[in-house]
Scaffold this motif. Structure first.
Motif, PDB file in Angstrom:
ATOM      1  N   ASP A  33       1.629   2.808   2.877  1.00 25.08           N
ATOM      2  CA  ASP A  33       2.235   3.493   1.751  1.00 25.08           C
ATOM      3  C   ASP A  33       1.166   4.075   0.829  1.00 25.08           C
ATOM      4  N   ASN A 120      16.970  -5.944   3.976  1.00 23.67           N
ATOM      5  CA  ASN A 120      17.873  -5.190   4.829  1.00 23.67           C
ATOM      6  C   ASN A 120      19.241  -5.848   4.845  1.00 23.67           C
ATOM      7  N   HIS A 157      19.047  -0.531   6.980  1.00 21.17           N
ATOM      8  CA  HIS A 157      18.643  -0.391   5.586  1.00 21.17           C
ATOM      9  C   HIS A 157      19.414   0.774   4.985  1.00 21.17           C
ATOM     10  N   LYS A 161      14.694   6.373   2.585  1.00 19.53           N
ATOM     11  CA  LYS A 161      14.029   6.598   3.867  1.00 19.53           C
ATOM     12  C   LYS A 161      12.726   5.810   3.924  1.00 19.53           C
ATOM     13  N   LYS A 162      12.457   5.204   5.077  1.00 15.30           N
ATOM     14  CA  LYS A 162      11.222   4.444   5.228  1.00 15.30           C
ATOM     15  C   LYS A 162      10.028   5.390   5.212  1.00 15.30           C
ATOM     16  N   SER A 163       9.037   5.083   4.352  1.00 12.45           N
ATOM     17  CA  SER A 163       7.867   5.953   4.237  1.00 12.45           C
ATOM     18  C   SER A 163       6.622   5.332   4.848  1.00 12.45           C
ATOM     19  N   ILE A 165       4.377   1.256   5.461  1.00 11.38           N
ATOM     20  CA  ILE A 165       4.280  -0.177   5.217  1.00 11.38           C
ATOM     21  C   ILE A 165       3.445  -0.415   3.960  1.00 11.38           C
ATOM     22  N   ALA A 200       7.782  -3.113   4.615  1.00  9.63           N
ATOM     23  CA  ALA A 200       8.247  -1.725   4.623  1.00  9.63           C
ATOM     24  C   ALA A 200       8.448  -1.213   3.207  1.00  9.63           C
ATOM     25  N   TYR A 202      10.670   1.805   1.248  1.00  9.43           N
ATOM     26  CA  TYR A 202      11.743   2.789   1.349  1.00  9.43           C
ATOM     27  C   TYR A 202      11.780   3.614   0.072  1.00  9.43           C
ATOM     28  N   ARG A 211      10.294   3.395  -5.238  1.00  8.22           N
ATOM     29  CA  ARG A 211       9.799   2.947  -3.946  1.00  8.22           C
ATOM     30  C   ARG A 211      10.137   1.467  -3.829  1.00  8.22           C
ATOM     31  N   TYR A 213       9.929  -2.012  -2.131  1.00  8.86           N
ATOM     32  CA  TYR A 213       9.033  -2.814  -1.305  1.00  8.86           C
ATOM     33  C   TYR A 213       9.786  -4.038  -0.789  1.00  8.86           C
ATOM     34  N   SER A 216      10.277  -6.652   5.790  1.00  8.24           N
ATOM     35  CA  SER A 216      11.354  -6.157   6.645  1.00  8.24           C
ATOM     36  C   SER A 216      11.542  -6.968   7.917  1.00  8.24           C
TER      37      SER A 216
END
Length: 338
Positions: A33, A120, A157, A161-163, A165, A200, A202, A211, A213, A216
């Motif tokens: 990240d 999640n 999730h 959107k996952k960006s 780690i 992860a 998101y 963001r 944190y 995950s």
């Protein structure tokens, strides 16, 4: 073979193994990240009335529980557990995980969510009907005739959107009470596999940008406090979890947990793995006593029924549920006695 020559061969083997493992790790290393000052990092949110949280259905609630037949999409060969993606009748995509991590991860997700951490949505399904399921490269032993798959954890999730780690050592939340509370939770559930790749971030398109944190992957939980020679006791093992030491040292200002312990020295033949596990030992050590006690205060608000519901949701037997809850409550009591 002379001892010096034998030593040289062993050293060469270790170096070769280390180099090979490093190349493999770099090849599949996820994107980390890139936090900016214009973003808001969110790890924990005030859970409000903890006693009102439904730990049977978890963060997704009963309304998000997947029902009926799902459609196979693709197999996922990453990680140690068999996984594949499916889609339900509402066009929602889920990650199906099979094997010994399915049950502990379902419980761990509920406990972290109950006290305010990002997680999640997870559901444990004893028998999942999957249409279009091919022969799996991993996990075929969990597939029954006709496409039924047994003991499945479904995960998705719903926040952005996952960006990428996030790193345990370098993140914008390190040193905060919430971050230290997460460290306590990892010790509480004995999730020893605390590597960056299991974290992860998101992103939600908001102003300022948020963001989220989270950890995950929580599958290596509820067993020993570290890697063993086999995975039989390392996770999802009531006997190992019940007998593992929780708190190792308490000072006036700090507390050390017996977590994560380093792997057996035989793992030195996989030197990158051994070193990576040794380097994570700080996560369970030197945690401010006040932050650990704060987490105990939150956890103590969970009723015995809620804890039982969390383990029942993961398909454990009545005896296993009682055993895990007893061990978990004992650890929560230790936090409150700090």
């Amino acid at each position: 073979m002379p001892s010096q020559r034998l030593s040289a061969v062993l050293i060469a083997a270790l170096v070769f193994a280390a180099a090979a493992a490093t190349v493999q790790a770099q090849a599949r290393k996820p994107v980390k990240d890139s936090f900016t000052e214009s973003s808001t990092a969110v790890l924990w949110t005030d859970p409000g009335e903890i006693r009102s949280r439904d730990l049977y259905y978890g963060p997704g609630g009963k309304e998000d529980e997947p029902h009926g037949v799902v459609q196979f999409l693709e197999e996922d060969n990453d990680g140690t557990s068999p996984k594949f993606d499916v889609e339900d009748k509402d066009d929602r995509r889920w990650k199906a995980k099979l094997g010994e991590e399915a049950q502990p991860e379902t419980v761990a997700t509920r406990l972290l969510w109950a006290v305010g951490f990002n997680t999640n949505e997870t559901y444990f399904v004893q028998d999942l009907k999957v249409e279009g399921l091919p022969r799996l490269h991993r996990g075929q032993q969990f597939v029954r005739e006709g496409g039924d798959v047994c003991q499945v954890r479904l995960q998705r999730h719903d926040k952005g959107k996952k960006s990428g780690i996030w790193s345990w050592r370098k993140n914008p939340l390190k040193g905060s009470r919430e971050f230290n509370g997460l460290r306590v939770m990892m010790a509480l559930i004995s999730n020893w596999d605390v590597k960056d790749e299991n974290n992860a971030v998101y992103i939600e398109k908001t102003e300022p940008q948020q963001r989220f944190y989270e950890v995950s992957d929580l599958g290596a939980s509820f067993g020993m406090t570290g890697k063993s020679y086999t995975d039989a006791r390392a996770k999802n093992n009531l006997g190992a979890y019940r007998h593992a030491k929780f708190v190792s040292k308490v000072t006036a200002n700090y507390v050390d947990f017996n977590f994560p312990t380093h792997p057996p020295f035989l793992f030195m033949f996989n030197l990158p793995f051994f070193v990576s596990k040794v380097r994570t030992r700080w996560i369970g050590r030197h945690i401010p006593r006040s932050d650990a006690k704060w987490m105990g205060t939150l956890l103590s608000q969970l009723s015995s029924q809620q804890l039982h519901d969390a383990f029942r949701a993961a398909g454990y037997s009545a005896a296993e549920v009682d055993g895990y809850v007893e061990a978990l409550q004992r650890r929560i009591n230790q936090l409150n006695e700090l």
